[in-house]
Design an enzyme around this catalytic site. Sequence first.
Site, PDB file in Angstrom:
ATOM      1  N   GLY A  14      29.141  13.036 120.350  1.00 49.28           N
ATOM      2  CA  GLY A  14      30.445  13.151 120.987  1.00 49.28           C
ATOM      3  C   GLY A  14      31.265  11.919 120.670  1.00 49.28           C
ATOM      4  O   GLY A  14      30.707  10.842 120.460  1.00 49.28           O
ATOM      5  N   GLN A  60      37.852   5.682 121.040  1.00 49.89           N
ATOM      6  CA  GLN A  60      36.707   4.976 120.447  1.00 49.89           C
ATOM      7  C   GLN A  60      36.948   4.606 118.986  1.00 49.89           C
ATOM      8  O   GLN A  60      36.164   3.851 118.398  1.00 49.89           O
ATOM      9  CB  GLN A  60      35.432   5.820 120.560  1.00 49.89           C
ATOM     10  CG  GLN A  60      34.953   6.005 121.994  1.00 49.89           C
ATOM     11  CD  GLN A  60      33.685   6.834 122.022  1.00 49.89           C
ATOM     12  OE1 GLN A  60      33.742   8.056 122.041  1.00 49.89           O
ATOM     13  NE2 GLN A  60      32.535   6.178 122.031  1.00 49.89           N
ATOM     14  N   CYS A  63      26.235   5.705 124.381  1.00 52.86           N
ATOM     15  CA  CYS A  63      27.628   5.793 123.922  1.00 52.86           C
ATOM     16  C   CYS A  63      27.765   4.975 122.648  1.00 52.86           C
ATOM     17  O   CYS A  63      27.235   3.860 122.577  1.00 52.86           O
ATOM     18  CB  CYS A  63      28.553   5.234 125.008  1.00 52.86           C
ATOM     19  SG  CYS A  63      30.300   5.254 124.566  1.00 52.86           S
ATOM     20  N   LEU A  64      28.455   5.516 121.658  1.00 49.58           N
ATOM     21  CA  LEU A  64      28.656   4.788 120.401  1.00 49.58           C
ATOM     22  C   LEU A  64      29.383   3.466 120.637  1.00 49.58           C
ATOM     23  O   LEU A  64      29.216   2.527 119.854  1.00 49.58           O
ATOM     24  CB  LEU A  64      29.450   5.649 119.405  1.00 49.58           C
ATOM     25  CG  LEU A  64      28.694   6.823 118.791  1.00 49.58           C
ATOM     26  CD1 LEU A  64      29.632   7.673 117.949  1.00 49.58           C
ATOM     27  CD2 LEU A  64      27.516   6.337 117.958  1.00 49.58           C
ATOM     28  N   HIS A  83      31.428  13.008 129.872  1.00 51.27           N
ATOM     29  CA  HIS A  83      31.372  11.649 129.309  1.00 51.27           C
ATOM     30  C   HIS A  83      32.623  11.379 128.460  1.00 51.27           C
ATOM     31  O   HIS A  83      33.247  10.318 128.585  1.00 51.27           O
ATOM     32  CB  HIS A  83      30.089  11.523 128.466  1.00 51.27           C
ATOM     33  CG  HIS A  83      29.936  10.222 127.743  1.00 51.27           C
ATOM     34  ND1 HIS A  83      28.947   9.315 128.052  1.00 51.27           N
ATOM     35  CD2 HIS A  83      30.636   9.674 126.719  1.00 51.27           C
ATOM     36  CE1 HIS A  83      29.058   8.260 127.252  1.00 51.27           C
ATOM     37  NE2 HIS A  83      30.073   8.466 126.426  1.00 51.27           N
ATOM     38  N   GLU A  84      32.995  12.338 127.616  1.00 50.88           N
ATOM     39  CA  GLU A  84      34.132  12.138 126.709  1.00 50.88           C
ATOM     40  C   GLU A  84      35.464  12.174 127.456  1.00 50.88           C
ATOM     41  O   GLU A  84      36.381  11.412 127.135  1.00 50.88           O
ATOM     42  CB  GLU A  84      34.122  13.176 125.578  1.00 50.88           C
ATOM     43  CG  GLU A  84      32.875  13.164 124.691  1.00 50.88           C
ATOM     44  CD  GLU A  84      32.517  11.796 124.130  1.00 50.88           C
ATOM     45  OE1 GLU A  84      33.404  10.936 123.994  1.00 50.88           O
ATOM     46  OE2 GLU A  84      31.317  11.577 123.842  1.00 50.88           O
ATOM     47  N   HIS A 136      36.261   8.892 128.840  1.00 47.91           N
ATOM     48  CA  HIS A 136      36.875   7.982 127.860  1.00 47.91           C
ATOM     49  C   HIS A 136      38.392   8.128 127.850  1.00 47.91           C
ATOM     50  O   HIS A 136      39.119   7.143 127.700  1.00 47.91           O
ATOM     51  CB  HIS A 136      36.361   8.284 126.440  1.00 47.91           C
ATOM     52  CG  HIS A 136      35.054   7.624 126.095  1.00 47.91           C
ATOM     53  ND1 HIS A 136      34.888   6.262 126.070  1.00 47.91           N
ATOM     54  CD2 HIS A 136      33.853   8.154 125.732  1.00 47.91           C
ATOM     55  CE1 HIS A 136      33.639   5.977 125.704  1.00 47.91           C
ATOM     56  NE2 HIS A 136      32.989   7.111 125.494  1.00 47.91           N
TER      57      HIS A 136
HETATM   58  C1  QAP Z   1      28.120  10.917 124.621  1.00 42.78           C
HETATM   59  O1  QAP Z   1      27.076   9.743 122.895  1.00 42.78           O
HETATM   60  C2  QAP Z   1      26.981  11.568 125.318  1.00 42.78           C
HETATM   61  O2  QAP Z   1      23.504   3.551 121.478  1.00 42.78           O
HETATM   62  C3  QAP Z   1      27.915  10.822 123.126  1.00 42.78           C
HETATM   63  O3  QAP Z   1      22.683   3.100 118.981  1.00 42.78           O
HETATM   64  C4  QAP Z   1      25.958  10.811 125.885  1.00 42.78           C
HETATM   65  O4  QAP Z   1      26.893  10.252 120.739  1.00 42.78           O
HETATM   66  C5  QAP Z   1      26.911  12.922 125.426  1.00 42.78           C
HETATM   67  C6  QAP Z   1      24.620   6.658 119.946  1.00 42.78           C
HETATM   68  C7  QAP Z   1      24.927  11.425 126.557  1.00 42.78           C
HETATM   69  C8  QAP Z   1      25.873  13.533 126.093  1.00 42.78           C
HETATM   70  C9  QAP Z   1      24.874  12.791 126.651  1.00 42.78           C
HETATM   71  C10 QAP Z   1      24.392   5.695 120.894  1.00 42.78           C
HETATM   72  C11 QAP Z   1      24.205   6.431 118.649  1.00 42.78           C
HETATM   73  C12 QAP Z   1      25.326   7.927 120.240  1.00 42.78           C
HETATM   74  C13 QAP Z   1      23.732   4.516 120.559  1.00 42.78           C
HETATM   75  C14 QAP Z   1      26.621   9.491 121.632  1.00 42.78           C
HETATM   76  C15 QAP Z   1      23.321   4.271 119.256  1.00 42.78           C
HETATM   77  C16 QAP Z   1      23.554   5.240 118.292  1.00 42.78           C
HETATM   78  C17 QAP Z   1      25.845   8.254 121.439  1.00 42.78           C
HETATM   79 CO    CO Z   2      31.024   7.333 124.890  1.00 39.97          CO
END
Ligand code: QAP
Ligand code: CO
Length: 179
Positions: free
Chosen positions: A45, A50, A95-96, A137-138, A141
């Site tokens: 996501g 971001q 989270c990215l 979550h998004e 943001h």
């Molecule tokens: C949001 O999160 C989300 O720490 C999207 O080192 C979170 O794509 C949606 C990511 C939980 C549903 C459930 C995080 C990649 C990606 C990191 C992400 C990392 C590499 C997070």
């Molecule tokens: Co995020």
Amino acid sequence: MKLTIVEYPDKRLKEKSRVVEKFDTELHKLLDAMYESMISSNGIGLAAIQVGHAKQILLLNIPDENDAQSRDALIEMINPVIIESLGETTYQEGCLSVPSFYEDVNRFERVSVNYQDRDGNTKSIDADGLLSIAIQHEIDHLNGILFIDKLSYSRRKKFEKEYKKMQKEKKSSKTSAKE
Ligand code: QAP
Ligand code: CO
């Protein structure tokens, strides 16, 4: 268009995103570039803020039962609004923009969302499971809220501690690389 991911503690992550009014080529280019950034960073996501654009745009690309991530499953949401929410659930989120930190967050179990697609057509979706969590979550943001802002006091303290530790490690790896 090459985009870089904005990371905590960048102030831009606290900005409120603006409504999208023009569904033009510029928007489509941004959406496509966001998709590339999300995939190359292993995300499921991504919100426009971001990548530094304070616009009400988000992408969702939830993997299937076999953990495969396909572009066919991509959902692009412009100007999303949660119109109904039900139940409660907890999920270990990441989270990215907050790399390498994961923590339990409480969310609604199901949400109904109205939004627009890249051409401005009105859409709606009823979501549960991981998709529901990702949408919430998004959308956070878009309102300048990170998942770490929703943690209990003790879990937030744990984040601050880990974050400081990581900064120290980054610094020391830089100095040792110079020697
Ligand atoms: C949001 O999160 C989300 O720490 C999207 O080192 C979170 O794509 C949606 C990511 C939980 C549903 C459930 C995080 C990649 C990606 C990191 C992400 C990392 C590499 C997070
Ligand atoms: Co995020």
